[in-house]
Design a protein around this motif. Structure first.
Motif, PDB file in Angstrom:
ATOM      1  N   TYR A 110       0.848  -1.198   0.000  1.00  0.00           N
ATOM      2  CA  TYR A 110       0.000   0.000   0.000  1.00  0.00           C
ATOM      3  C   TYR A 110       0.882   1.247   0.000  1.00  0.00           C
ATOM      4  CZ  TYR A 110      -3.690   3.247   1.406  1.00  0.00           C
ATOM      5  OH  TYR A 110      -4.575   4.295   1.463  1.00  0.00           O
ATOM      6  N   GLN A 111       1.888   1.265   0.875  1.00  0.00           N
ATOM      7  CA  GLN A 111       2.800   2.409   0.943  1.00  0.00           C
ATOM      8  C   GLN A 111       3.566   2.603  -0.361  1.00  0.00           C
ATOM      9  OE1 GLN A 111       3.294   4.848   3.162  1.00  0.00           O
ATOM     10  NE2 GLN A 111       1.550   4.042   4.285  1.00  0.00           N
ATOM     11  N   THR A 112       3.939   1.519  -1.016  1.00  0.00           N
ATOM     12  CA  THR A 112       4.649   1.599  -2.290  1.00  0.00           C
ATOM     13  C   THR A 112       3.780   2.281  -3.337  1.00  0.00           C
ATOM     14  OG1 THR A 112       5.904  -0.388  -1.777  1.00  0.00           O
ATOM     15  CG2 THR A 112       5.797   0.256  -4.086  1.00  0.00           C
ATOM     16  N   SER A 113       2.528   1.866  -3.436  1.00  0.00           N
ATOM     17  CA  SER A 113       1.613   2.502  -4.396  1.00  0.00           C
ATOM     18  C   SER A 113       1.368   3.961  -4.035  1.00  0.00           C
ATOM     19  CB  SER A 113       0.274   1.758  -4.452  1.00  0.00           C
ATOM     20  OG  SER A 113       0.413   0.551  -5.140  1.00  0.00           O
ATOM     21  N   LEU A 114       1.251   4.239  -2.750  1.00  0.00           N
ATOM     22  CA  LEU A 114       1.038   5.611  -2.302  1.00  0.00           C
ATOM     23  C   LEU A 114       2.232   6.496  -2.634  1.00  0.00           C
ATOM     24  CD1 LEU A 114      -1.120   7.260  -0.887  1.00  0.00           C
ATOM     25  CD2 LEU A 114      -0.027   6.707   1.277  1.00  0.00           C
ATOM     26  N   GLN A 115       3.438   5.990  -2.429  1.00  0.00           N
ATOM     27  CA  GLN A 115       4.642   6.756  -2.781  1.00  0.00           C
ATOM     28  C   GLN A 115       4.732   6.996  -4.281  1.00  0.00           C
ATOM     29  OE1 GLN A 115       7.757   4.442  -0.998  1.00  0.00           O
ATOM     30  NE2 GLN A 115       7.596   5.507   0.965  1.00  0.00           N
ATOM     31  N   PHE A 116       4.351   5.992  -5.075  1.00  0.00           N
ATOM     32  CA  PHE A 116       4.349   6.164  -6.521  1.00  0.00           C
ATOM     33  C   PHE A 116       3.375   7.274  -6.918  1.00  0.00           C
ATOM     34  CE2 PHE A 116       2.560   5.378 -10.686  1.00  0.00           C
ATOM     35  CZ  PHE A 116       3.696   5.298 -11.468  1.00  0.00           C
ATOM     36  N   LEU A 117       2.168   7.233  -6.350  1.00  0.00           N
ATOM     37  CA  LEU A 117       1.183   8.263  -6.676  1.00  0.00           C
ATOM     38  C   LEU A 117       1.655   9.643  -6.236  1.00  0.00           C
ATOM     39  CD1 LEU A 117      -2.190   6.471  -5.883  1.00  0.00           C
ATOM     40  CD2 LEU A 117      -1.335   7.184  -8.110  1.00  0.00           C
ATOM     41  N   ASN A 118       2.260   9.721  -5.061  1.00  0.00           N
ATOM     42  CA  ASN A 118       2.784  11.010  -4.592  1.00  0.00           C
ATOM     43  C   ASN A 118       3.841  11.559  -5.537  1.00  0.00           C
ATOM     44  OD1 ASN A 118       1.195  11.397  -2.326  1.00  0.00           O
ATOM     45  ND2 ASN A 118       2.581  10.266  -0.993  1.00  0.00           N
ATOM     46  N   SER A 119       4.722  10.695  -6.038  1.00  0.00           N
ATOM     47  CA  SER A 119       5.752  11.174  -6.964  1.00  0.00           C
ATOM     48  C   SER A 119       5.131  11.598  -8.291  1.00  0.00           C
ATOM     49  CB  SER A 119       6.838  10.123  -7.179  1.00  0.00           C
ATOM     50  OG  SER A 119       6.327   9.007  -7.879  1.00  0.00           O
ATOM     51  N   ARG A 120       4.101  10.884  -8.750  1.00  0.00           N
ATOM     52  CA  ARG A 120       3.418  11.269  -9.989  1.00  0.00           C
ATOM     53  C   ARG A 120       2.714  12.615  -9.828  1.00  0.00           C
ATOM     54  NH1 ARG A 120       2.902   8.272 -14.842  1.00  0.00           N
ATOM     55  NH2 ARG A 120       4.514   6.713 -14.619  1.00  0.00           N
ATOM     56  N   ILE A 121       2.039  12.801  -8.701  1.00  0.00           N
ATOM     57  CA  ILE A 121       1.354  14.074  -8.448  1.00  0.00           C
ATOM     58  C   ILE A 121       2.357  15.205  -8.372  1.00  0.00           C
ATOM     59  CG2 ILE A 121       0.020  15.355  -6.722  1.00  0.00           C
ATOM     60  CD1 ILE A 121      -1.436  12.649  -6.158  1.00  0.00           C
ATOM     61  N   SER A 122       3.473  14.965  -7.711  1.00  0.00           N
ATOM     62  CA  SER A 122       4.523  15.978  -7.628  1.00  0.00           C
ATOM     63  C   SER A 122       5.058  16.325  -9.015  1.00  0.00           C
ATOM     64  CB  SER A 122       5.656  15.470  -6.741  1.00  0.00           C
ATOM     65  OG  SER A 122       6.705  16.388  -6.687  1.00  0.00           O
ATOM     66  N   GLY A 123       5.259  15.319  -9.859  1.00  0.00           N
ATOM     67  CA  GLY A 123       5.728  15.562 -11.223  1.00  0.00           C
ATOM     68  C   GLY A 123       4.723  16.327 -12.053  1.00  0.00           C
ATOM     69  N   LEU A 124       3.431  15.981 -11.911  1.00  0.00           N
ATOM     70  CA  LEU A 124       2.391  16.707 -12.637  1.00  0.00           C
ATOM     71  C   LEU A 124       2.304  18.155 -12.164  1.00  0.00           C
ATOM     72  CD1 LEU A 124      -0.472  14.046 -12.770  1.00  0.00           C
ATOM     73  CD2 LEU A 124       0.846  14.935 -14.702  1.00  0.00           C
ATOM     74  N   LYS A 125       2.416  18.335 -10.859  1.00  0.00           N
ATOM     75  CA  LYS A 125       2.371  19.693 -10.299  1.00  0.00           C
ATOM     76  C   LYS A 125       3.535  20.528 -10.819  1.00  0.00           C
ATOM     77  CE  LYS A 125       2.065  22.053  -5.875  1.00  0.00           C
ATOM     78  NZ  LYS A 125       2.071  21.888  -4.432  1.00  0.00           N
ATOM     79  N   LYS A 126       4.698  19.918 -10.870  1.00  0.00           N
ATOM     80  CA  LYS A 126       5.882  20.616 -11.385  1.00  0.00           C
ATOM     81  C   LYS A 126       5.709  20.958 -12.863  1.00  0.00           C
ATOM     82  CE  LYS A 126      10.888  20.361 -11.518  1.00  0.00           C
ATOM     83  NZ  LYS A 126      12.061  19.577 -11.172  1.00  0.00           N
ATOM     84  N   ALA A 127       5.121  20.044 -13.632  1.00  0.00           N
ATOM     85  CA  ALA A 127       4.912  20.296 -15.056  1.00  0.00           C
ATOM     86  C   ALA A 127       3.887  21.404 -15.277  1.00  0.00           C
ATOM     87  CB  ALA A 127       4.439  19.013 -15.750  1.00  0.00           C
ATOM     88  N   LEU A 128       2.879  21.467 -14.414  1.00  0.00           N
ATOM     89  CA  LEU A 128       1.837  22.477 -14.586  1.00  0.00           C
ATOM     90  C   LEU A 128       2.259  23.869 -14.102  1.00  0.00           C
ATOM     91  CD1 LEU A 128      -1.294  20.410 -13.505  1.00  0.00           C
ATOM     92  CD2 LEU A 128      -0.725  21.193 -15.809  1.00  0.00           C
ATOM     93  N   THR A 129       2.995  23.902 -13.003  1.00  0.00           N
ATOM     94  CA  THR A 129       3.362  25.191 -12.412  1.00  0.00           C
ATOM     95  C   THR A 129       4.756  25.640 -12.768  1.00  0.00           C
ATOM     96  OG1 THR A 129       4.164  24.187 -10.377  1.00  0.00           O
ATOM     97  CG2 THR A 129       1.827  24.818 -10.458  1.00  0.00           C
TER      98      THR A 129
END
Length: 133
Positions: A110-129
């Motif tokens: 569960y934590q592994t999937s959560l960390q993956f999603l957090n890194s994806r969200i961070s990458g998307l946020k960086k790409a957008l902003t």
């Protein structure tokens, strides 16, 4: 250009939901460890994930674009587990060592999937902003 969250997050969105449901099932086993006649249950993660993904692909027709499909393991995906220990006489098939191991493994995944999603969200946020914040 539209951002597809399904493509961005992949299977990890459904994996979190299935892992959450599995944690509930394992917790029920632990809670009923002393209940006579209780049979331990578990979820086949691979099958539940395949089913969740197929439910999501079928649920693409929504009444509003802002609605998110939510799917998790259904009752028919919860199966009785084959006991590995001898019957203690009361018909209960819960093995606490097995439950603890399954709960720990499920929590790590569960934590592994959560960390993956957090890194994806961070990458998307960086790409957008254009920033990492």
């Amino acid at each position: 250009m539209a951002i597809s969250l399904d493509k961005a997050f992949g299977m990890h969105e459904q994996a979190l939901l299935v892992r959450d449901r599995r944690a509930q099932v394992l917790s029920e086993n632990v809670a009923n460890a002393d209940t006579p006649g209780y049979k331990a249950k578990d979820i086949d993660f691979q099958q539940a994930l395949v089913n969740a993904q197929s439910r999501q692909s079928r649920s693409m027709q929504r009444t509003h674009d802002g609605h998110f499909p939510i799917s998790t393991a259904t009752r028919h995906e919860v199966k009785f587990r084959n006991p590995e220990q001898t019957d203690t006489g009361d018909g209960n098939s819960v093995d606490m060592n097995r439950e603890r191991n399954a709960m720990m493994q499920n929590a790590i995944e569960y934590q592994t999937s959560l960390q993956f999603l957090n890194s994806r969200i961070s990458g998307l946020k960086k790409a957008l902003t254009g920033t990492g914040q």
